[in-house]
Design an enzyme around this catalytic site. Structure first.
Site, PDB file in Angstrom:
ATOM      1  N   HIS A 166       3.942  -2.691   4.811  1.00  0.00           N
ATOM      2  CA  HIS A 166       4.471  -2.419   3.469  1.00  0.00           C
ATOM      3  C   HIS A 166       5.464  -1.258   3.487  1.00  0.00           C
ATOM      4  O   HIS A 166       5.345  -0.335   4.301  1.00  0.00           O
ATOM      5  CB  HIS A 166       3.325  -2.101   2.499  1.00  0.00           C
ATOM      6  CG  HIS A 166       2.640  -0.793   2.756  1.00  0.00           C
ATOM      7  ND1 HIS A 166       3.008   0.388   2.132  1.00  0.00           N
ATOM      8  CD2 HIS A 166       1.610  -0.472   3.567  1.00  0.00           C
ATOM      9  CE1 HIS A 166       2.227   1.369   2.547  1.00  0.00           C
ATOM     10  NE2 HIS A 166       1.368   0.885   3.430  1.00  0.00           N
ATOM     11  N   ASP A 178       3.393   6.129   6.665  1.00  0.00           N
ATOM     12  CA  ASP A 178       2.655   5.157   5.860  1.00  0.00           C
ATOM     13  C   ASP A 178       3.582   4.460   4.863  1.00  0.00           C
ATOM     14  O   ASP A 178       3.724   4.889   3.731  1.00  0.00           O
ATOM     15  CB  ASP A 178       1.526   5.872   5.104  1.00  0.00           C
ATOM     16  CG  ASP A 178       0.729   4.941   4.221  1.00  0.00           C
ATOM     17  OD1 ASP A 178       0.693   3.734   4.513  1.00  0.00           O
ATOM     18  OD2 ASP A 178       0.142   5.430   3.229  1.00  0.00           O
ATOM     19  N   GLU A 212       1.704  -2.165  -1.791  1.00  0.00           N
ATOM     20  CA  GLU A 212       0.398  -2.040  -1.144  1.00  0.00           C
ATOM     21  C   GLU A 212      -0.381  -0.854  -1.684  1.00  0.00           C
ATOM     22  O   GLU A 212      -1.605  -0.906  -1.784  1.00  0.00           O
ATOM     23  CB  GLU A 212       0.580  -1.878   0.375  1.00  0.00           C
ATOM     24  CG  GLU A 212      -0.715  -1.910   1.182  1.00  0.00           C
ATOM     25  CD  GLU A 212      -1.332  -0.527   1.401  1.00  0.00           C
ATOM     26  OE1 GLU A 212      -2.474  -0.449   1.886  1.00  0.00           O
ATOM     27  OE2 GLU A 212      -0.680   0.489   1.056  1.00  0.00           O
ATOM     28  N   GLU A 213       0.321   0.206  -2.029  1.00  0.00           N
ATOM     29  CA  GLU A 213      -0.337   1.471  -2.336  1.00  0.00           C
ATOM     30  C   GLU A 213      -1.138   1.453  -3.626  1.00  0.00           C
ATOM     31  O   GLU A 213      -1.999   2.309  -3.835  1.00  0.00           O
ATOM     32  CB  GLU A 213       0.699   2.603  -2.390  1.00  0.00           C
ATOM     33  CG  GLU A 213       1.339   2.924  -1.042  1.00  0.00           C
ATOM     34  CD  GLU A 213       0.372   3.538  -0.044  1.00  0.00           C
ATOM     35  OE1 GLU A 213      -0.815   3.686  -0.379  1.00  0.00           O
ATOM     36  OE2 GLU A 213       0.801   3.858   1.076  1.00  0.00           O
ATOM     37  N   GLU A 239      -0.502  -0.851   9.720  1.00  0.00           N
ATOM     38  CA  GLU A 239      -0.735   0.143   8.672  1.00  0.00           C
ATOM     39  C   GLU A 239      -0.580   1.542   9.250  1.00  0.00           C
ATOM     40  O   GLU A 239      -0.505   1.729  10.465  1.00  0.00           O
ATOM     41  CB  GLU A 239      -2.140  -0.071   8.095  1.00  0.00           C
ATOM     42  CG  GLU A 239      -2.506   0.782   6.901  1.00  0.00           C
ATOM     43  CD  GLU A 239      -1.521   0.679   5.759  1.00  0.00           C
ATOM     44  OE1 GLU A 239      -0.563   1.485   5.758  1.00  0.00           O
ATOM     45  OE2 GLU A 239      -1.694  -0.174   4.874  1.00  0.00           O
ATOM     46  N   HIS A 315      -0.428  10.493   2.751  1.00  0.00           N
ATOM     47  CA  HIS A 315      -0.233  10.521   1.303  1.00  0.00           C
ATOM     48  C   HIS A 315       0.169  11.909   0.783  1.00  0.00           C
ATOM     49  O   HIS A 315      -0.233  12.304  -0.316  1.00  0.00           O
ATOM     50  CB  HIS A 315      -1.486  10.037   0.565  1.00  0.00           C
ATOM     51  CG  HIS A 315      -1.694   8.557   0.662  1.00  0.00           C
ATOM     52  ND1 HIS A 315      -2.816   7.929   0.173  1.00  0.00           N
ATOM     53  CD2 HIS A 315      -0.924   7.569   1.192  1.00  0.00           C
ATOM     54  CE1 HIS A 315      -2.732   6.629   0.400  1.00  0.00           C
ATOM     55  NE2 HIS A 315      -1.583   6.388   1.021  1.00  0.00           N
TER      56      HIS A 315
END
Length: 366
Positions: A166, A178, A212-213, A239, A315
């Site tokens: 993603h 990510d 995706e998140e 991922e 994140h």
């Protein structure tokens, strides 16, 4: 009799005979147990950690004519993608700028592909839908997927391999690890395969998903609605929860042991752990991946591979390209390129359900 030994006399039934038995009551000294633990600890730090941190030399554009993964080119793409900024689902950065960047790269790959050997189709789609997730009903509208199907000329196989990652991000993170890391790895793998005179049995679908998140909406939209989804019989999901080292295989299956056999056979720098799978599937970690959607809603088995070095940047605003060396891209690129080629030639891919049924029956019979 000594303090540490006793002679026990027992009389066997019906015979009256006597048997002398020696029973030891000695104990293992406590310091031997400490030494045992110390040995395995030293082994871990002396072998496992150095092995995990050892990365191959990154290839440059000087090697572009060798039909190999080029970390330098992937790194340049990652620089552009991560510098788009925060790619929150629904934002201009995610829905327009990131999508346009990927489409431009894919058109460039298509233009340079070997058209006499391969057919390449690029499909940009939107999906809307809903599904229950934990204790919520998740509803989504207009999430975007960029799917690319690469197939050998005159290919008759009706079963596809799916490769997914993603490009969207959480708020306030450029998401280099990510999962920009895996997105640019997929681009380079596609480029190498499509420009190499090496054919394969099954078409490959590269899915660049844009949501995706949240709760993995785009992968759900693809596997439940896309025209190519019913033919996808195995998935390699990529991922990131960090970036900068080896990628780790941390989920597989369910049940299809041939997947691990192919991983063992084709991956150049393997690194897998069953502990991560057990911990992740226990629900202790409040996170998930697209692998769940493919398995749950498409009944598609596969491998879930993750970048987890430097997990403290996950994140956050610190998930930047400076944390990712070219050598890490080379490591993952070499592995995924070889694994995709192996899976695309897997005879088991013709009918994974039949293969699993046969294996189960063999186990039952035995």
């Amino acid at each position: 009799m000594g303090d540490k030994e006793k002679l026990l006399i027992s009389e066997s039934e019906g015979t009256g005979s006597k048997i002398l038995t020696k029973k030891s009551t000695s104990k293992v000294p406590w310091y031997l147990a400490t030494g045992f633990l110390l040995f395995w600890g030293l082994l871990f730090f002396a072998i496992v950690i150095p092995f995990f941190n050892r990365l191959p030399t990154a290839r440059t554009l000087d090697d572009a004519d060798k039909n190999v993964f080029i970390a330098e080119r992937a790194y340049k793409n990652l620089y552009t993608l991560s510098n788009i900024g925060y790619k929150l689902t629904g934002s201009k950065e995610n829905e327009i700028e990131a999508v346009q960047f990927l489409l431009n790269e894919l058109e460039d790959i298509k233009e340079t592909s070997l058209k006499d050997f391969f057919d390449m189709e690029i499909d940009l789609s939107q999906a809307s839908g809903s599904y229950p997730y934990k204790n919520l009903l998740n509803m989504y509208q207009g999430v975007q997927n960029i799917a690319v199907k690469l197939a050998p000329k005159n290919c008759t196989s009706e079963t596809y391999l799916l490769v997914n990652s993603h490009f969207d991000s959480k708020p306030f993170t450029p998401s280099a690890g990510d999962a920009g890391f895996m997105i640019v790895t997929m681009l380079e793998v596609l480029r190498v395969i499509s420009t190499t005179r090496e054919t394969f049995q099954h078409p490959i679908v590269f899915l660049f998903n844009g949501a995706e998140e949240g709760m993995m909406e785009a992968s759900h939209g693809f596997i439940t609605q896309h025209k190519w989804a019913p033919k996808c019989k195995a998935v390699i999901n990529l991922e990131g929860v960090g970036g900068g080292g080896r990628e780790v295989l941390f989920q597989s299956g369910p049940n299809h042991s041939w997947l691990l056999n192919y991983y063992k056979k084709y991956v150049k720098y393997p690194f897998a752990t069953v502990v991560a799978e057990e911990v992740f599937q226990s629900g202790v970690i409040p996170s998930d991946s697209d692998f769940t959607q493919f398995r749950k809603y498409g009944n598609v088995p596969g491998l879930d591979i993750i970048q987890l070095t430097n997990g403290y940047i996950y994140h956050t605003i610190y998930d930047v390209i400076d944390e990712i060396p070219r050598e890490a891209l080379q490591n993952s690129g070499d592995n995924i390129l070889s694994l995709v080629r192996g899976f695309a030639n897997a005879t088991e891919l013709h009918d994974t359900k039949v293969f699993f049924y046969i294996i189960v029956n063999i186990l039952i019979i035995n």
